[in-house]
Design a protein around this motif. Structure first.
Motif, PDB file in Angstrom:
ATOM      1  N   ASN A 104      -9.617  36.744 -46.505  1.00  0.00           N
ATOM      2  CA  ASN A 104      -8.575  37.244 -45.612  1.00  0.00           C
ATOM      3  C   ASN A 104      -9.020  38.524 -44.879  1.00  0.00           C
ATOM      4  N   ARG A 136      -5.840  32.284 -30.871  1.00  0.00           N
ATOM      5  CA  ARG A 136      -4.803  31.687 -31.720  1.00  0.00           C
ATOM      6  C   ARG A 136      -4.185  30.457 -31.067  1.00  0.00           C
ATOM      7  N   THR A 180     -11.107  37.858 -41.682  1.00  0.00           N
ATOM      8  CA  THR A 180     -10.228  37.207 -40.709  1.00  0.00           C
ATOM      9  C   THR A 180      -9.352  38.254 -40.027  1.00  0.00           C
ATOM     10  N   ARG A 181      -8.734  39.129 -40.825  1.00  0.00           N
ATOM     11  CA  ARG A 181      -7.888  40.191 -40.256  1.00  0.00           C
ATOM     12  C   ARG A 181      -8.693  41.144 -39.387  1.00  0.00           C
ATOM     13  N   TYR A 223      -9.400  39.546 -35.936  1.00  0.00           N
ATOM     14  CA  TYR A 223      -8.230  39.556 -35.053  1.00  0.00           C
ATOM     15  C   TYR A 223      -7.823  40.972 -34.649  1.00  0.00           C
ATOM     16  N   GLU A 252      -9.663  27.558 -44.708  1.00  0.00           N
ATOM     17  CA  GLU A 252      -8.418  26.814 -44.531  1.00  0.00           C
ATOM     18  C   GLU A 252      -7.328  27.197 -45.529  1.00  0.00           C
ATOM     19  N   LEU A 286      -6.286  29.949 -46.443  1.00  0.00           N
ATOM     20  CA  LEU A 286      -5.461  31.099 -46.048  1.00  0.00           C
ATOM     21  C   LEU A 286      -4.201  30.654 -45.322  1.00  0.00           C
ATOM     22  N   SER A 287      -4.340  29.662 -44.449  1.00  0.00           N
ATOM     23  CA  SER A 287      -3.166  29.197 -43.702  1.00  0.00           C
ATOM     24  C   SER A 287      -2.488  28.007 -44.371  1.00  0.00           C
ATOM     25  N   HIS A 288      -3.202  27.315 -45.234  1.00  0.00           N
ATOM     26  CA  HIS A 288      -2.648  26.141 -45.918  1.00  0.00           C
ATOM     27  C   HIS A 288      -2.960  26.215 -47.411  1.00  0.00           C
ATOM     28  N   GLN A 302      -7.834  25.938 -36.298  1.00  0.00           N
ATOM     29  CA  GLN A 302      -7.794  26.762 -37.517  1.00  0.00           C
ATOM     30  C   GLN A 302      -8.151  28.179 -37.108  1.00  0.00           C
ATOM     31  N   THR A 303      -7.283  29.111 -37.407  1.00  0.00           N
ATOM     32  CA  THR A 303      -7.510  30.484 -36.956  1.00  0.00           C
ATOM     33  C   THR A 303      -7.963  31.420 -38.071  1.00  0.00           C
ATOM     34  N   GLU A 304      -8.146  30.905 -39.275  1.00  0.00           N
ATOM     35  CA  GLU A 304      -8.612  31.722 -40.390  1.00  0.00           C
ATOM     36  C   GLU A 304     -10.029  31.322 -40.761  1.00  0.00           C
TER      37      GLU A 304
END
Length: 152
Positions: free
Chosen positions: A112, A81, A115-116, A119, A91, A93-95, A86-88
């Motif tokens: 999502n 992170r 991505t979850r 992490y 793009e 998802l975060s923007h 970009q961590t997702e």
């Protein structure tokens, strides 16, 4: 999601610092030499790691860098992170403002989930866990399993 060299090299740098423990601060040229990563690249990576309070710097002739907290309190997810732009997986998802369909897109929740999940795994592995597994591999006591993964 393909992790960039930022994640891979940032993790290698953090593992080097974790192996060093509470010893004297480590200079970037030492890490660069041992990990075969350019000093210039490490200089770029150290900035977000310091901003994320994962690394501290010590000034002076014997200065360098060390972990800001114990290696068992820093996860691989923390490192990723901190260094990734970009961590997702996607793009939007975060923007969400980047996509006019973000509010009604049926695929957005789908992206999502992985991505979850990624992490969840990365957050279950501390720097200490990886160093311990590395040591077990070197002693021939492990075949690459991760007995240290913590269930949260």
């Amino acid at each position: 999601m393909k992790l960039s060299t930022r994640s891979r090299y940032g993790t290698r740098m953090m593992l080097y610092l974790a192996r060093n423990g509470e010893q004297s601060p480590v200079q970037l040229h030492e890490i660069a030499s041992h990990e075969s990563i350019s000093v210039k690249y490490l200089e770029q990576l150290i900035i977000p790691l310091k901003k994320a309070n994962l690394v501290t710097s010590v000034r002076g002739a014997k200065g360098g860098h060390r972990l800001a907290r114990s290696p068992d309190k820093i996860t691989i997810g923390d490192v990723v992170r901190a260094v990734e732009r970009q961590t997702e997986l996607v793009e939007c998802l975060s923007h969400p403002q980047m996509c006019e369909r973000a509010e009604t897109c049926p695929a957005r929740p789908v992206w999502n989930m992985p991505t979850r999940a990624m992490y969840q795994v990365l957050d279950s592995l501390s720097l200490s866990d990886v160093v311990q597994t590395e040591q077990a591999l070197m002693k021939g006591q492990s075949k690459g399993e991760w007995p240290c993964i913590r269930k949260k």
